[in-house]
Design an enzyme around this catalytic site. Structure first.
Site, PDB file in Angstrom:
ATOM      1  N   GLY A   1       0.909  -1.562  -0.190  1.00 42.89           N
ATOM      2  CA  GLY A   1       0.059   0.123  -0.025  1.00 42.89           C
ATOM      3  C   GLY A   1       0.811   1.024   0.171  1.00 42.89           C
ATOM      4  O   GLY A   1       0.624   1.856  -0.735  1.00 42.89           O
TER       5      GLY A   1
ATOM      6  N   HIS B   1      -1.755   5.968   8.918  1.00 41.50           N
ATOM      7  CA  HIS B   1      -1.000   4.830   9.030  1.00 41.50           C
ATOM      8  C   HIS B   1       0.403   5.366   8.699  1.00 41.50           C
ATOM      9  O   HIS B   1       1.336   5.146   9.676  1.00 41.50           O
ATOM     10  CB  HIS B   1      -1.291   3.585   8.227  1.00 41.50           C
ATOM     11  CG  HIS B   1      -0.488   2.513   8.486  1.00 41.50           C
ATOM     12  ND1 HIS B   1      -0.722   1.274   9.623  1.00 41.50           N
ATOM     13  CD2 HIS B   1       0.619   1.871   8.231  1.00 41.50           C
ATOM     14  CE1 HIS B   1       0.161   0.641   9.686  1.00 41.50           C
ATOM     15  NE2 HIS B   1       0.861   0.793   8.798  1.00 41.50           N
ATOM     16  N   GLU B   2       0.869   5.651   7.542  1.00 45.45           N
ATOM     17  CA  GLU B   2       2.384   5.931   7.418  1.00 45.45           C
ATOM     18  C   GLU B   2       2.564   6.979   8.153  1.00 45.45           C
ATOM     19  O   GLU B   2       3.816   7.059   8.717  1.00 45.45           O
ATOM     20  CB  GLU B   2       2.489   6.167   5.773  1.00 45.45           C
ATOM     21  CG  GLU B   2       1.892   5.249   4.958  1.00 45.45           C
ATOM     22  CD  GLU B   2       2.449   3.577   5.318  1.00 45.45           C
ATOM     23  OE1 GLU B   2       3.411   3.636   5.843  1.00 45.45           O
ATOM     24  OE2 GLU B   2       1.509   2.398   4.887  1.00 45.45           O
TER      25      GLU B   2
ATOM     26  N   GLU C   1       3.998  -2.373  13.394  1.00 47.91           N
ATOM     27  CA  GLU C   1       2.740  -2.549  12.534  1.00 47.91           C
ATOM     28  C   GLU C   1       1.093  -2.787  13.352  1.00 47.91           C
ATOM     29  O   GLU C   1       0.497  -2.012  12.984  1.00 47.91           O
ATOM     30  CB  GLU C   1       3.011  -3.821  11.357  1.00 47.91           C
ATOM     31  CG  GLU C   1       4.109  -3.625  10.560  1.00 47.91           C
ATOM     32  CD  GLU C   1       3.822  -2.141   9.877  1.00 47.91           C
ATOM     33  OE1 GLU C   1       2.823  -1.462   9.765  1.00 47.91           O
ATOM     34  OE2 GLU C   1       4.780  -1.664   9.112  1.00 47.91           O
TER      35      GLU C   1
HETATM   36  N1  TRP Z   1       5.937  -0.782   6.425  1.00 48.15           N
HETATM   37  C1  TRP Z   1       4.909  -0.606   5.157  1.00 48.15           C
HETATM   38  C2  TRP Z   1       3.677  -0.386   5.928  1.00 48.15           C
HETATM   39  O1  TRP Z   1       3.087  -0.808   7.050  1.00 48.15           O
HETATM   40  C3  TRP Z   1       4.657  -1.965   4.591  1.00 48.15           C
HETATM   41  C4  TRP Z   1       5.277  -2.098   3.266  1.00 48.15           C
HETATM   42  C5  TRP Z   1       5.513  -1.300   2.528  1.00 48.15           C
HETATM   43  C6  TRP Z   1       6.095  -3.271   2.872  1.00 48.15           C
HETATM   44  N2  TRP Z   1       6.235  -1.686   1.133  1.00 48.15           N
HETATM   45  C7  TRP Z   1       6.555  -2.931   1.630  1.00 48.15           C
HETATM   46  C8  TRP Z   1       6.334  -4.581   3.066  1.00 48.15           C
HETATM   47  C9  TRP Z   1       7.201  -3.956   0.754  1.00 48.15           C
HETATM   48  C10 TRP Z   1       6.749  -5.235   2.309  1.00 48.15           C
HETATM   49  C11 TRP Z   1       7.537  -5.119   1.271  1.00 48.15           C
HETATM   50  O2  TRP Z   1       2.722   0.519   5.513  1.00 48.15           O
HETATM   51 ZN    ZN Z   2       2.867   0.253   8.535  1.00 51.68          ZN
END
Ligand code: TRP
Ligand code: ZN
Length: 879
Positions: free
Chosen positions: A267, A303-304, A326
């Site tokens: 996402g 979230h981000e 997370e």
């Molecule tokens: N940390 C990201 C989130 O929770 C997750 C994420 C973004 C991710 N890109 C990724 C996990 C690629 C694995 C691979 O919003």
């Molecule tokens: Zn996250």
């Protein structure tokens, strides 16, 4: 099966690195032919590091150009480098600078990890292990370093040059090139590194923090899409204000940038000061984005942003601790949405998705603890369990401690661990300490996989005027965990007297009961209430206060009573679900529902629709039957998805058929001439109206199919248009094929709307869908490297079309397995994710089970599967 590597990583083997990288100076020379990266790492040995301890850096698909320490090139015998790493045999036992040069080919990087190009824009994705595809590094989250980044690129193709932190220099570099220098003052792990170079448009705004710091905000996107970023910007500013108010957390840099890209594995990503987003979670305008899209954008932007404190300022010691950031950040974004919109509606939707995604994971071959203790491929652990169950665990903590106690713990967490890479143990310790309690048993929630079953039965003794609840819990074995311990279950409840009002009690004895919560921490318990004049109806697990599967001895009458009288909106919703579930499950088990039982449920739905105190969004959720997958899971074994589909369809007709007139009347009354607005109230109105349309079509009410066709044709926003299309396609009405063709003609040129067409096409439960999907895939122009396209089509088919995916003839299974084998060569993360659709297979009836198994074993014989796909496949077949 040949795999890239078989080796498993264990939490128990965690050890600090003998060296630490304290600062990083990166120099990127970005050209269409390739990108040269010169990295200067300032490295120190730990105090305890013995002389002669080699320095081992991670690499992935890298080719070393040159290497030097403190400016002196290394002789060949001093190091070993291959595509997977770099070892310096005897580095100096003092602070030194290691300089390396590598050359990257971002253009051919279809895995979308590391540096790659998306529609011409250079961008990065480093979490969890992408930075090692950019340069040799200690690519582990416990190495925190400050980064300085110099980017040089052609001004015409890349006028915009972005990286983490603050812009400290920029200018001309001659020959049509220009440069920018970015510095991030906050030490961070490499997974939070990001850069972007491209020709992008933008919108800008600003936010002034509580302490008066002015932050420049910008969202970058493809030229022409700027106006579609306004909702995301609005969501960002509301998120920033909310985190100050609710958690006392201010933003800490002078700049916050977001970039929308079209090719992205997930996402979005919380890179420090430079979030990178899948563009479907940024772009919104009423004609092309639905209410669900607007909500999704608001949620993920939040979230981000929230990760800046829970993830970035305080990060994870190792990837086993992924849910530290997370689970907590999902909890925070859920709370944000609850405060911004309706808390009850948010809770119900979150539980629907928990049951739709996490429960099946936790009850199948891929079950794992929220904090796993081993993995082969960390990318396969960005799961519903880590995210959503992780959030449920934090929510239970908040429930057990109360709002003030929870906040005290969070404050201590920020105070104590800011700037650190830490663990679940440290997280729990702050709550224990701040509240003077013991959380040892509670910790089991993080360590134990599986959804607990909670069984509750009640009894009333009129002579002694006592009322008793008997509670017990059990968790079935999961892969690698044959025995299970009792968990701490916070069970919020209330007793309701026969006239529908809350009932008080004289005394209570047995298990721990405080306020209106039973805390069950053993295998079973009895709670006895005294001074009870009439038999109450219990409302149990209010607000879904623990993520369990609950069964009770409540009758259909009790449930319908709760649906009318419970003061807890979640349980009012749940009661209707439970009645529908019981009728469907009994019918599948050979006990068809009686006319009276169906009528009673139908009447309850009718009352819900008419209810004057209920809001539209709640009604939209309440007027529904449990999903097919959930009915299947309740049955638990020998599932025939076609039978489940047919029975659910019949039940739908039996209970909603008699409501056709009031539903139609309500549908018409909910029409609105107002221009589209994304607020909760307008959204609820559309949700209810579209839910009614869906029910009218599905229950084959007279004229409903053409009503849907009419709504489709006249719709002035995508929410209404897509709802009409979806209802028609799922029921495969006479108009459905023409509507699908029209939608394609109107929107196929807009990739994000084309995705909606792909998803609707893939979710049609009738025969012929596989052939239609094959036709789409056969088009050489179909973009096989774009995760959104692939997931909309094949992810939807494997995850959301149980009747066709799990066809008895095995055609659905083979189709998905072949697709996985093909896409695994392009993008292993997408392939592995689609493959998880098979997780239902052990619960299917034997013919389908055999068909699934043979498709999976066929995939096993494919050469050179990625570690991602091989890992899922091995676990899938182990059960
Ligand atoms: N940390 C990201 C989130 O929770 C997750 C994420 C973004 C991710 N890109 C990724 C996990 C690629 C694995 C691979 O919003
Ligand atoms: Zn996250």
């Amino acid at each position: 099966m040949r795999t890239e590597t078989e080796h498993t990583i264990y939490l128990k083997d965690y050890a600090a690195s003998p060296y630490r990288i304290v600062s990083v100076d990166l120099d990127f020379r970005i050209l269409p032919e390739g990108t040269r990266v010169i990295s200067q790492l300032t490295i120190e040995p730990q105090e305890t590091t013995a002389p002669g301890t080699p320095l081992v850096l991670d690499g992935d698909d890298l080719a070393l150009g040159s290497i030097a320490i403190d400016g002196a090139p290394l002789v060949l015998s001093a190091y070993a480098a291959d595509t997977n790493g770099l070892t310096v045999f005897e580095p100096p036992l003092r602070r030194f600078v290691l300089e390396t040069e590598v050359n990257l080919k971002p253009e051919g990087n279809t895995k979308l990890m590391g540096l790659y190009r998306s529609s011409g824009t250079w961008c990065t994705q480093c979490e969890p292990e992408g930075f090692r595809r950019i340069t040799y590094y200690l690519d582990r989250p416990d190495n925190l370093a400050t980064f300085k980044v110099t980017m040089v690129a052609p001004r015409d193709v890349a006028p915009v040059l972005l990286a983490n932190g603050n812009l400290v220099g920029e200018g001309d570099a001659g020959d049509g090139m220009h440069f920018a220098i970015w510095e991030d003052p906050f030490p961070k792990p490499a997974y939070l590194f990001a850069l972007v170079a491209g020709d992008l448009g933008s919108i800008t705004d600003s936010f002034t923090t509580a302490s008066g710091r002015k932050v420049e905000l910008a969202i970058y996107c493809t030229h022409g899409k700027e106006q579609q970023c306004l909702w995301a910007m609005d969501s960002l500013k509301r998120s920033m204000a909310w985190d100050e108010k609710r958690f006392g957390r201010e933003y800490d840099l002078d700049i916050f940038n977001i970039v929308a890209v079209s090719d992205f594995n997930f996402g979005a990503m919380e890179n420090k000061g430079l979030n990178i987003f899948n563009d479907k979670l940024v772009f919104a305008q009423p004609e092309t984005a639905t209410d669900a899209d607007y909500e999704g954008i608001e949620r993920v932007i939040a979230h981000e942003y929230f990760h800046n404190w829970t993830g970035n300022r305080i990060t994870c010691r190792d990837w086993f601790q992924l849910c530290l950031k997370e689970g907590l950040t999902v909890y925070r974004d859920q709370e944000f949405t609850s405060d911004e919109r309706s808390r009850a509606v948010k809770r119900i939707s979150d539980v629907v998705s928990l049951r739709g995604a996490q429960f099946p994971e936790d009850g199948g071959p891929l079950a794992h603890p929220a904090r796993p203790d081993q993995y082969r491929e960390i990318n396969n652990f960005y799961t519903a369990t880590v995210y959503e169950k992780g959030a449920e665990i934090v929510r239970m903590l908040a429930t057990l401690l109360g709002e003030a106690g929870f906040r005290k713990g969070m404050d201590l967490y920020f105070e104590r661990h800011d700037g650190e890479a830490t663990t679940i143990e440290a997280f729990l310790a702050v709550f224990a300490e701040a509240n003077g309690i013991d959380l040892e048993q509670f910790k089991t929630w993080y360590l134990q996989a599986g959804t607990p079953r909670l069984t509750v039965s009640d009894s009333y003794d009129a002579t002694t005027q006592t009322y008793t609840l008997k509670l017990s819990q059990e968790t079935l074995p999961t892969p690698g965990q044959p025995t299970k311990e009792a968990l701490v279950l916070p069970i919020k409840f209330g007793l309701i007297d026969p006239n529908g009002s809350p009932m008080a009690w004289g005394g209570v004895s047995g298990a721990e009961v405080r306020d209106e919560m039973i805390v069950l921490n053993g295998a079973s318990a009895e709670v006895t209430f005294t001074g009870i004049a009439n038999k109450p109806v219990p409302s149990l697990l209010r607000g879904f206060s623990a993520p369990v599967n609950m069964t009770t001895n409540l009758t259909q009458d009790d449930q319908l009573f709760l649906a009318r009288h419970d003061s807890d909106p979640f349980n009012r919703w749940q009661a209707l679900q439970d009645v529908g579930m019981a009728l469907a499950v009994d019918a599948i088990n050979g006990k068809p529902w009686s006319a009276e039982a169906a009528k009673a449920l139908s009447d309850a739905f009718g009352d819900t629709l008419a209810g004057e105190t209920l809001d539209d969004a709640f009604k939209a959720l309440a007027l529904s039957l449990p999903a097919e997958a959930q009915i299947g899971r309740t049955i638990g074994k020998d599932i025939d998805p076609s039978q489940v589909h047919a029975v659910r369809d019949d039940l739908l007709k039996a209970v909603f058929g008699p409501l056709a007139l009031p539903m139609l009347r309500a549908y018409r009354a909910l029409a609105s001439d107002l221009p589209y607005a994304p607020d909760a109230a307008s959204n609820g109105r559309r949700a209810l109206r579209n839910r009614l349309l869906g029910l009218l079509v599905a229950s084959e009410a007279a004229g409903a199919a053409s009503l849907a066709a009419q709504q489709y044709a006249e719709a002035r926003n995508m929410t209404d248009r897509l709802a009409a299309l979806g209802a028609s396609a799922v029921a495969w009405t006479a108009d459905a094929p023409a509507m699908l063709a029209d939608f394609h003609a109107r929107f196929a040129a807009d990739p994000l709307v084309y995705d909606k067409w792909l998803a609707v096409t893939a979710s049609v439960p009738q025969d012929g869908v596989i052939e239609r999907i094959r036709t789409v895939l056969a088009d050489p122009a179909f973009p096989r490297t774009n995760p959104n396209r692939l997931r909309s089509l094949m992810g939807t088919f494997a995850m959301s079309n149980p009747t066709q995916f799990a066809r008895a003839d095995g055609a659905g299974f083979r189709f998905v397995a072949d697709f996985v084998a093909e896409v695994d060569k392009i993008n292993p993360q997408v392939a592995a994710r689609v493959l998880t659709g098979f997780r239902v297979w052990p619960m299917l009836e034997s013919e389908r089970r055999d068909a699934a198994k043979s498709a999976l074993t066929g995939l096993q014989s494919v050469n050179s599967l990625s570690r991602n796909t091989a890992d899922i496949l091995t676990r899938m077949l182990a059960s």
